[in-house]
Write a protein that holds these residues in place. Structure first.
Motif, short mmCIF file in Angstrom:
data_model
loop_
_atom_site.label_atom_id
_atom_site.label_comp_id
_atom_site.label_asym_id
_atom_site.label_seq_id
_atom_site.Cartn_x
_atom_site.Cartn_y
_atom_site.Cartn_z
N MET A 292 0.81 -1.21 0.00
CA MET A 292 0.00 0.00 0.00
C MET A 292 0.85 1.27 0.00
SD MET A 292 -3.20 -0.74 -0.28
CE MET A 292 -2.54 -1.86 -1.52
N LEU A 293 2.09 1.14 0.42
CA LEU A 293 2.98 2.31 0.43
C LEU A 293 3.22 2.81 -1.00
CD1 LEU A 293 4.63 3.95 2.52
CD2 LEU A 293 6.57 2.47 1.99
N GLY A 294 3.27 1.89 -1.94
CA GLY A 294 3.52 2.28 -3.32
C GLY A 294 2.28 2.30 -4.19
N ALA A 295 1.10 2.25 -3.59
CA ALA A 295 -0.14 2.15 -4.36
C ALA A 295 -0.57 3.50 -4.93
CB ALA A 295 -1.25 1.59 -3.47
N ASP A 296 -1.26 3.44 -6.08
CA ASP A 296 -1.86 4.63 -6.66
C ASP A 296 -3.15 4.98 -5.93
OD1 ASP A 296 0.14 4.67 -8.57
OD2 ASP A 296 -1.05 3.55 -10.05
N GLU A 297 -3.66 6.18 -6.22
CA GLU A 297 -4.94 6.56 -5.64
C GLU A 297 -6.06 5.78 -6.32
OE1 GLU A 297 -5.13 10.73 -6.24
OE2 GLU A 297 -3.89 11.20 -4.51
N CYS A 298 -7.05 5.38 -5.52
CA CYS A 298 -8.15 4.59 -6.06
C CYS A 298 -9.15 5.48 -6.79
CB CYS A 298 -8.87 3.84 -4.93
SG CYS A 298 -10.23 2.79 -5.49
N PRO A 299 -9.60 5.06 -7.96
CA PRO A 299 -10.64 5.82 -8.66
C PRO A 299 -11.98 5.65 -7.95
CG PRO A 299 -10.21 3.79 -9.83
CD PRO A 299 -9.17 3.88 -8.74
N SER A 300 -12.86 6.63 -8.12
CA SER A 300 -14.20 6.53 -7.55
C SER A 300 -15.21 6.28 -8.66
CB SER A 300 -14.55 7.81 -6.79
OG SER A 300 -14.46 8.94 -7.66
N GLY A 301 -16.32 5.66 -8.32
CA GLY A 301 -17.35 5.36 -9.30
C GLY A 301 -18.07 4.08 -8.93
N LYS A 302 -18.84 3.54 -9.85
CA LYS A 302 -19.54 2.28 -9.65
C LYS A 302 -18.85 1.20 -10.47
CE LYS A 302 -24.04 4.29 -8.55
NZ LYS A 302 -25.50 4.34 -8.89
N PHE A 303 -18.44 0.12 -9.79
CA PHE A 303 -17.66 -0.93 -10.43
C PHE A 303 -18.13 -2.31 -9.99
CE2 PHE A 303 -14.80 2.63 -9.50
CZ PHE A 303 -14.29 2.94 -10.75
N PRO A 304 -17.86 -3.32 -10.80
CA PRO A 304 -17.90 -4.69 -10.26
C PRO A 304 -16.78 -4.80 -9.22
CG PRO A 304 -17.90 -4.71 -12.66
CD PRO A 304 -17.57 -3.31 -12.24
N VAL A 305 -17.06 -5.43 -8.11
CA VAL A 305 -16.06 -5.56 -7.05
C VAL A 305 -15.91 -7.03 -6.68
CG1 VAL A 305 -15.42 -4.96 -4.68
CG2 VAL A 305 -16.50 -3.24 -6.15
N ILE A 306 -14.68 -7.51 -6.73
CA ILE A 306 -14.34 -8.86 -6.28
C ILE A 306 -13.84 -8.74 -4.85
CG2 ILE A 306 -12.84 -10.85 -6.63
CD1 ILE A 306 -12.62 -9.92 -9.60
N ILE A 307 -14.50 -9.45 -3.94
CA ILE A 307 -14.11 -9.42 -2.53
C ILE A 307 -13.55 -10.79 -2.17
CG2 ILE A 307 -14.84 -8.96 -0.16
CD1 ILE A 307 -17.24 -7.45 -1.31
N ASP A 308 -12.32 -10.82 -1.72
CA ASP A 308 -11.67 -12.11 -1.47
C ASP A 308 -12.24 -12.78 -0.22
OD1 ASP A 308 -9.99 -14.22 -2.02
OD2 ASP A 308 -8.21 -12.99 -2.24
N ASN A 309 -11.77 -14.01 0.01
CA ASN A 309 -12.32 -14.82 1.10
C ASN A 309 -11.86 -14.34 2.47
OD1 ASN A 309 -9.66 -15.64 1.07
ND2 ASN A 309 -10.08 -17.80 0.77
N GLU A 310 -12.16 -15.11 3.47
CA GLU A 310 -11.76 -14.87 4.85
C GLU A 310 -12.42 -13.59 5.38
OE1 GLU A 310 -7.60 -14.91 7.47
OE2 GLU A 310 -7.56 -15.41 5.34
N PHE A 311 -11.63 -12.57 5.78
CA PHE A 311 -12.21 -11.39 6.44
C PHE A 311 -13.03 -10.53 5.49
CE2 PHE A 311 -12.18 -7.54 9.13
CZ PHE A 311 -12.53 -8.13 10.33
N GLY A 312 -13.02 -10.89 4.20
CA GLY A 312 -13.92 -10.22 3.27
C GLY A 312 -15.37 -10.34 3.69
N GLY A 313 -15.67 -11.38 4.47
CA GLY A 313 -17.04 -11.60 4.94
C GLY A 313 -17.53 -10.57 5.93
N VAL A 314 -16.68 -9.61 6.32
CA VAL A 314 -17.09 -8.61 7.30
C VAL A 314 -18.21 -7.73 6.77
CG1 VAL A 314 -15.40 -6.84 6.62
CG2 VAL A 314 -16.22 -6.93 8.99
N ILE A 315 -18.27 -7.50 5.45
CA ILE A 315 -19.35 -6.67 4.91
C ILE A 315 -20.70 -7.30 5.19
CG2 ILE A 315 -20.47 -5.95 2.77
CD1 ILE A 315 -17.91 -4.97 1.74
N PHE A 316 -20.83 -8.60 4.89
CA PHE A 316 -22.12 -9.24 5.08
C PHE A 316 -22.40 -9.53 6.55
CE2 PHE A 316 -21.27 -9.97 0.59
CZ PHE A 316 -22.43 -9.43 0.07
N HIS A 317 -21.35 -9.68 7.35
CA HIS A 317 -21.54 -9.78 8.79
C HIS A 317 -22.22 -8.52 9.31
CE1 HIS A 317 -20.36 -10.26 13.10
NE2 HIS A 317 -20.20 -8.96 13.03
N GLU A 318 -21.68 -7.37 8.93
CA GLU A 318 -22.18 -6.10 9.43
C GLU A 318 -23.49 -5.70 8.77
OE1 GLU A 318 -21.21 -4.48 11.93
OE2 GLU A 318 -19.16 -5.13 12.33
N ALA A 319 -23.51 -5.73 7.44
CA ALA A 319 -24.64 -5.17 6.72
C ALA A 319 -25.84 -6.12 6.61
CB ALA A 319 -24.20 -4.74 5.32
#
Length: 462
Positions: free
Chosen positions: A218-245
């Motif tokens: 992340m130290l060398g990462a570019d700035e993230c673009p904003s907008g509406k996109f398909p999003v791939i969420i990886d396994n494991e702690f990726g499940g936090v979205i559905f846990h919360e929401a």
């Protein structure tokens, strides 16, 4: 812990003003924490906490109190004072307490309380060295070790009398990278319902190495673009979205008061056929597992959503009254200081048929969220906002350059309906969940999934 005859007297006293149900929760807990900073153990705290919670129902009225006075006189006084708040129409019945024998589902090889601090510190120092050696830009590593041994006794006026011992162990690793101009952090926090053997057998090269790798990447990462996109969420702690929401919206704490978008929707289609969502407190040695919940009910596998159809909720004993249904072994509390309510244990999306590499290859343009960070959600509406700890652009079916500052913004119920691919690589991630009954160990989990569209907040326009 306390004589059965005394417990029976307390249950009786709690019903003296007309309650129809009374319960005693007795807790004896040992906790040890250690913190490492700058390669040295900076803090080591061990303690013991003992207390008793007393709960009374009268119809849909509930009273809860607690005390650390475990003398019979003190307990009876606490029960009678709580009972004064009850205005029942009669006197509840006390059934004979019948001790239940619970077969432990968790194998504990080494009680952490019996392990000397030097062995715990040695693991922390090894993880520290691994993270620091990953890259010269790693400037700081912080580790927090925690173990907990909780003994509980739960008894109630319906004759319930059960004891349980819970043992938790966790190692949290945070690495900070800097290039002299900015800093980025990486985190990994494996945990289990297990003894010190879990800590000693951790693959520290993986966990400490990943914390360091995330920070450097992340130290060398570019700035993230904003907008509406398909999003791939990886396994494991990726499940936090559905846990919360979604998960919190399936707890009776919200459902019983119609404060959930999922209330009164059993049997409805709430997700695509490829989505099955489960809460299972019986998984051996998992961080969120329990043999019995904090009302003394055996935990179970609760199917919440099956092939897209809403099948059930997580229900505690009191809210079961509101909903005219049965409890599901889902009642939890942080300690005797908290009134229990419905909470998650190990909640996850079950594996699908897609291979992770095929999900990525079929995505022409989007965002890949490898590791999720923290966020917030409105349980009543399911609206959420989550930071992504490690994100990448996806271009022409391939993972492209890393981006930072990515935030996923949406609504849990709507996002659930937009899941169009589910991978076959289920994994769980350990975390802490805060709600009405305190902070609790929970697992969140899923295979890699793809959501056809999520609003991504970034630091630059697309």
């Amino acid at each position: 812990m306390i004589k059965q005859s005394i417990i029976e007297n307390v249950l009786e006293a709690a019903l003296s003003t007309g309650g129809d149900f009374s319960e005693v929760f007795i807790e004896d807990k040992y906790v040890n924490t250690m913190e490492l900073q700058s390669g040295k153990i900076e803090k080591s705290i061990s303690g013991r906490d003992f207390g008793i919670g007393i709960r009374i129902f009268s119809g849909l009225q509930s009273i809860y109190t607690y005390t650390t006075d475990f003398s019979e006189e003190g307990l009876l006084l606490a029960a009678k004072r709580a009972a004064l708040a009850i205005k029942g129409g009669g006197h509840g019945t006390i059934h004979t307490l019948q001790k239940e024998v619970c077969t432990p589902i968790h194998q504990i090889a080494q009680l952490p309380r019996t392990v000397e601090h030097a062995r715990k510190a040695a693991v922390m120092k090894t993880a520290n060295d691994i993270a620091r050696k990953y890259d010269e830009r790693i400037r700081q590593v912080a580790l927090r070790y925690i173990d907990e041994e909780q003994h509980v006794l739960i008894a109630n006026s319906e004759g319930k009398f059960v004891e349980d011992t819970r043992v938790y162990s966790r190692l949290a690793i945070q690495a900070t990278a800097s290039d002299g101009h900015e800093m980025q952090t990486g985190f990994y926090g494996p945990g289990a319902h297990a003894g010190f053997e879990f800590i000693e057998n951790l693959d520290l090269d993986h966990y400490a190495g990943e914390a360091a790798r995330i920070a450097v990447t992340m130290l060398g990462a570019d700035e993230c673009p904003s907008g509406k996109f398909p999003v791939i969420i990886d396994n494991e702690f990726g499940g936090v979205i559905f846990h919360e929401a979604c998960g919190h919206g399936l707890e009776a704490t919200a459902v019983a008061k119609n404060n959930s978008v999922f209330a009164n929707r059993i049997g409805e289609k709430v997700a695509p056929d490829i989505v099955t969502y489960i809460d299972d407190g019986t998984l051996p040695n998992e961080w969120g597992s329990l043999t019995v919940d904090d009302e003394g009910e055996k935990t179970r596998k609760n199917v919440l959503i099956e092939n897209g159809i809403l099948k059930g909720y997580l229900v505690d004993k009191f809210n079961a009254r509101r909903m005219n249904t049965e409890a599901t072994g889902s009642s939890r509390r942080e300690s005797y200081r908290f009134n229990p309510t419905s909470r998650m244990t190990n909640t996850f999306i079950t594996p699908g048929e897609s291979k992770p590499e095929d999900i990525i290859a079929s995505t022409e343009h989007g965002i890949y969220a490898k590791y999720m960070g923290g966020g917030q959600v409105n349980p009543a509406t399911g609206d959420y906002n989550f930071a992504v700890a490690e994100a990448y652009l996806v271009k022409d079916g391939k993972i492209d350059r890393p981006v930072r500052g990515a935030t996923l913004i949406g609504n849990g119920a709507k996002t659930l309906q937009l899941v169009d691919r589910v991978g076959n690589n289920l994994a769980h991630g350990a975390g802490m969940c805060g709600s009405l009954s305190g902070s609790l160990p929970v697992n969140v989990g899923q295979p890699m999934i793809r959501v056809s569209e999520i609003t991504v907040g970034g630091t630059k326009g697309e």
